[in-house]
Enzyme design. Sequence first.
Site, PDB file in Angstrom:
ATOM      1  N   SER A   1       1.189  -1.227  -0.023  1.00 29.10           N
ATOM      2  CA  SER A   1      -0.110  -0.144   0.024  1.00 29.10           C
ATOM      3  C   SER A   1       1.184   0.868   0.050  1.00 29.10           C
ATOM      4  O   SER A   1       1.931   1.255   0.327  1.00 29.10           O
ATOM      5  CB  SER A   1      -0.993  -0.181   1.343  1.00 29.10           C
ATOM      6  OG  SER A   1      -1.888   1.726   0.907  1.00 29.10           O
TER       7      SER A   1
ATOM      8  N   TYR B   1      -2.874  -0.047  10.393  1.00 22.74           N
ATOM      9  CA  TYR B   1      -2.290  -1.042   9.198  1.00 22.74           C
ATOM     10  C   TYR B   1      -0.769  -0.020   8.310  1.00 22.74           C
ATOM     11  O   TYR B   1      -0.562  -0.948   7.496  1.00 22.74           O
ATOM     12  CB  TYR B   1      -3.814  -0.168   7.918  1.00 22.74           C
ATOM     13  CG  TYR B   1      -4.016  -0.169   6.787  1.00 22.74           C
ATOM     14  CD1 TYR B   1      -4.453  -1.894   6.074  1.00 22.74           C
ATOM     15  CD2 TYR B   1      -3.748   0.356   5.540  1.00 22.74           C
ATOM     16  CE1 TYR B   1      -4.536  -2.688   5.262  1.00 22.74           C
ATOM     17  CE2 TYR B   1      -3.390  -0.157   3.931  1.00 22.74           C
ATOM     18  CZ  TYR B   1      -4.065  -0.758   3.858  1.00 22.74           C
ATOM     19  OH  TYR B   1      -4.103  -1.252   2.427  1.00 22.74           O
TER      20      TYR B   1
ATOM     21  N   LYS C   1       1.895  -2.629   6.133  1.00 23.53           N
ATOM     22  CA  LYS C   1       2.564  -2.153   4.451  1.00 23.53           C
ATOM     23  C   LYS C   1       3.348  -1.980   4.282  1.00 23.53           C
ATOM     24  O   LYS C   1       3.983  -2.260   3.994  1.00 23.53           O
ATOM     25  CB  LYS C   1       1.251  -1.474   3.988  1.00 23.53           C
ATOM     26  CG  LYS C   1      -0.698  -2.194   3.852  1.00 23.53           C
ATOM     27  CD  LYS C   1      -0.451  -3.160   3.033  1.00 23.53           C
ATOM     28  CE  LYS C   1      -1.947  -4.098   3.246  1.00 23.53           C
ATOM     29  NZ  LYS C   1      -1.668  -5.306   2.462  1.00 23.53           N
TER      30      LYS C   1
END
Length: 288
Positions: free
Chosen positions: A156, A169, A173
């Site tokens: 990401s 998150y 990533k």
Amino acid sequence: MTSDAEIQTALPAFASGNVAVITGGASGIGLAAAKRFAAMGMKTVLADIGGVRLDQARQAVAAIAGDDAVLPVPTDVSKPDEVDRLAELAYGAFGAVSVLMNNAGVGNNPGKPWENRVAWRRLLDTNFWGVVHGVEAFAPRMLAAGRPGLIINTGSKQGITTPPGNLAYNVSKAGVKTFTEGLAHALRNEPGAKVSAHLLIPGFTYTGLTEGATAKPAGAWTGEQVIDFMLASLEQDDFYILCPDNEVARPTDEKRMAWAIGDIIENRPALSRWHPDHKDAFAAFMDG
């Protein structure tokens, strides 16, 4: 657009009859990949949490490739034994795997760095450790087969520019990015290896993780657009598959990433792009 035949000539791993395993294959980018691979004549293994969504995904892919060319496997990628079982079933049903797409991910925000340890661990176990488990279960067999193969891990942009909002998150990533870079290095230094690793970096994409959206936002790409771009990038042997979207073109992404690494080089405050003393300088940098 490059034809499937041209892609398959350039990338033998995608040859008709070959096998692709896709985690997070029941929706979003994973399902789009499964459908596209099926249309190329590949056999596909769909790994996702079991239930109606996985059953519907199997039906959708089977409508393209036939019932005998798709295998759904309920899998929680955070659990290594379940990913090992996925590998056993994939090889048992179809034989050698040529494409592994570690795509499963969750986006539930567990909150601040000092709270909700259980939720933090759950997210990291899926987004980061799920990728590690996939590589552990499949890479040795793919290498031993001596055939062209691809391992594609879904990262990401948030793992690169790490914007405020969902720190867990971002951490997961960022870990996928670093792990995949190291994996690519290890594979290219493995004697006789014909397997390569690649980092898929989607832009704004309408998937099951799109918060608050019941229909595709105008600025978002579809999963199908991401897969089209991914295949074209793989044909060029790109490691970093940096996708644009309908709002952000590559030059904007490049500047944001350059500013982020500049925080270290220039010794600016962490995440200076959002720091009140540096926001104007960032805006000027983006306009320059």
